[in-house]
Design an enzyme around this catalytic site. Structure first.
Site, PDB file in Angstrom:
ATOM      1  N   VAL A  58      21.472 -19.520  53.231  1.00 16.75           N
ATOM      2  CA  VAL A  58      22.403 -20.641  53.371  1.00 16.75           C
ATOM      3  C   VAL A  58      23.415 -20.730  52.234  1.00 16.75           C
ATOM      4  O   VAL A  58      24.161 -21.707  52.147  1.00 16.75           O
ATOM      5  CB  VAL A  58      21.644 -21.982  53.500  1.00 16.75           C
ATOM      6  CG1 VAL A  58      20.858 -22.030  54.801  1.00 16.75           C
ATOM      7  CG2 VAL A  58      20.744 -22.215  52.295  1.00 16.75           C
ATOM      8  N   TYR A  59      23.476 -19.732  51.355  1.00 13.94           N
ATOM      9  CA  TYR A  59      24.480 -19.740  50.302  1.00 13.94           C
ATOM     10  C   TYR A  59      25.811 -19.239  50.875  1.00 13.94           C
ATOM     11  O   TYR A  59      25.873 -18.195  51.523  1.00 13.94           O
ATOM     12  CB  TYR A  59      24.071 -18.845  49.138  1.00 13.94           C
ATOM     13  CG  TYR A  59      22.887 -19.331  48.342  1.00 13.94           C
ATOM     14  CD1 TYR A  59      22.362 -20.596  48.518  1.00 13.94           C
ATOM     15  CD2 TYR A  59      22.276 -18.513  47.396  1.00 13.94           C
ATOM     16  CE1 TYR A  59      21.275 -21.046  47.773  1.00 13.94           C
ATOM     17  CE2 TYR A  59      21.199 -18.944  46.647  1.00 13.94           C
ATOM     18  CZ  TYR A  59      20.688 -20.206  46.841  1.00 13.94           C
ATOM     19  OH  TYR A  59      19.611 -20.627  46.109  1.00 13.94           O
ATOM     20  N   GLY A  60      26.862 -19.988  50.601  1.00 17.38           N
ATOM     21  CA  GLY A  60      28.185 -19.606  51.065  1.00 17.38           C
ATOM     22  C   GLY A  60      28.699 -20.549  52.134  1.00 17.38           C
ATOM     23  O   GLY A  60      27.951 -21.311  52.747  1.00 17.38           O
TER      24      GLY A  60
END
Length: 340
Positions: A58-60
């Site tokens: 879920v990074y970005g």
């Protein structure tokens, strides 16, 4: 750069882990770290001996962009030189609004997310796969059995657990032992010298079970770098922040990172930094790396190569036992109670 055992595993990692949560992340419509900057930071990390890279699905913005940046960079390097991690739990919205099963730690979500993560990282396996949080809606046995399958299939080498209560971590380890399943070898709690919550019980479980601790936000969102000043002696959450610093635009910075305990610890960190000719950031990181009870590998992020190199220089700082104890003792008031 020295290398140490990752807890009770046979894998050795650099004393610092490089975190990629800013990669592709939009804040106020501005990308914090774009593709070119991300690759430059990864170059800097590798040039300074960091072989440990932390990411999450879920990074970005949209989700998955951080993993893509890392995967593109790894294409130009030998994958076997690196220890790469990712995580699963939160709703994934890389392709639009998440559906009812696009979250949590159920078999369906884990199975879908591991495939997406491996594809974006362009790798056949993860070295460590973390559960990003505890899932109250899924039996821990289902989660662990699914993760166990991933290890047996060679898609994951080791299992990790991020933020959760000490009793939840204990329950997961007990379930693995009773059911004969792969257990967590690595943890990733929020832990730094000035943290206003007491994570003693969680860390005691890690020490007892020989789990590696890869703590995130080791500099308290930048608070322990020493660039913030107290704005109100009667309000520990009021800070004076330099322009462009996180505290100048993040409305939750004071609530999350500033506390009476934090200011007391920061004063002592600054004093020790003067004594050893280092920066407060370097002393704060060295303090974590010097824990004796478990292998502690802080996850550092950076906006620029210069910031990352400053953090890496923490590996060259030496703290005496007396200095380490002073920082620990600064957490306590004159009555021996933890500052709030």
């Amino acid at each position: 750069m020295d290398y140490r055992q990752l807890g009770n595993t046979g894998t050795r990692v650099s004393e610092l882990c490089f975190g990629t949560w800013r990669f592709g992340k939009e804040t106020g419509g501005v990308v914090e770290t774009d593709r070119e900057e991300a690759h430059e930071l990864l170059d800097t990390a590798w040039e300074n001996g960091i072989n440990f890279i932390d990411s999450a699905n879920v990074y970005g913005t949209p989700h998955g962009l951080s993993e893509e940046y890392v995967g593109e960079w790894l294409d130009d390097h030998d994958r076997e030189d690196f220890v790469v991690t990712s995580k699963v739990y939160f709703p994934y919205n890389g392709d639009g609004e998440p559906g009812p099963n696009d979250r949590g730690l159920g078999r369906k979500h884990i199975r879908a997310q591991i495939e997406g993560t491996l594809d974006r990282l362009d790798t056949n396996y993860l070295d460590v796969y973390y559960i990003h949080r505890w899932d109250e809606n899924t039996p821990i046995e289902e989660t662990l059995r699914t993760l166990d399958e991933l290890v047996n299939e060679g898609k994951v080498h080791y299992l990790g657990a991020s933020t959760m209560a000490a009793w939840q971590l204990t329950k997961a380890l007990w379930t693995s032992d009773v059911e004969g399943l792969q257990r967590f070898d690595v943890t990733q709690p929020l832990h730094h010298a000035g943290y206003y919550e007491d994570v003693r019980e969680y860390l005691e479980v890690c020490a007892d079970q020989d789990l590696a601790v890869c703590n995130y936000s080791p500099l308290a969102g930048g608070f322990l770098t020493g660039k913030y000043e107290r704005a109100d002696p009667d309000d520990p959450e009021a800070v004076e922040a330099p322009d462009g610093a996180r505290g100048s635009f993040d409305d939750f910075f004071g609530d999350w990172y500033a506390s009476e305990r934090g200011w007391q610890v920061l004063d002592e960190v600054r004093a020790v930094a003067d004594e050893v000719d280092a920066t407060p950031a370097q002393v704060s990181l060295r303090w974590l790396m010097d824990w004796d009870d478990f292998s502690c590998i802080p996850i550092v992020g950076a906006r620029t190569p210069e910031q990352l190199e400053e953090n890496v220089a923490a590996t060259e700082v030496d703290l005496s036992d007396e200095q380490w104890d002073r920082i620990m003792d600064a957490r306590y008031d004159p009555d021996g109670d933890l500052w709030g």
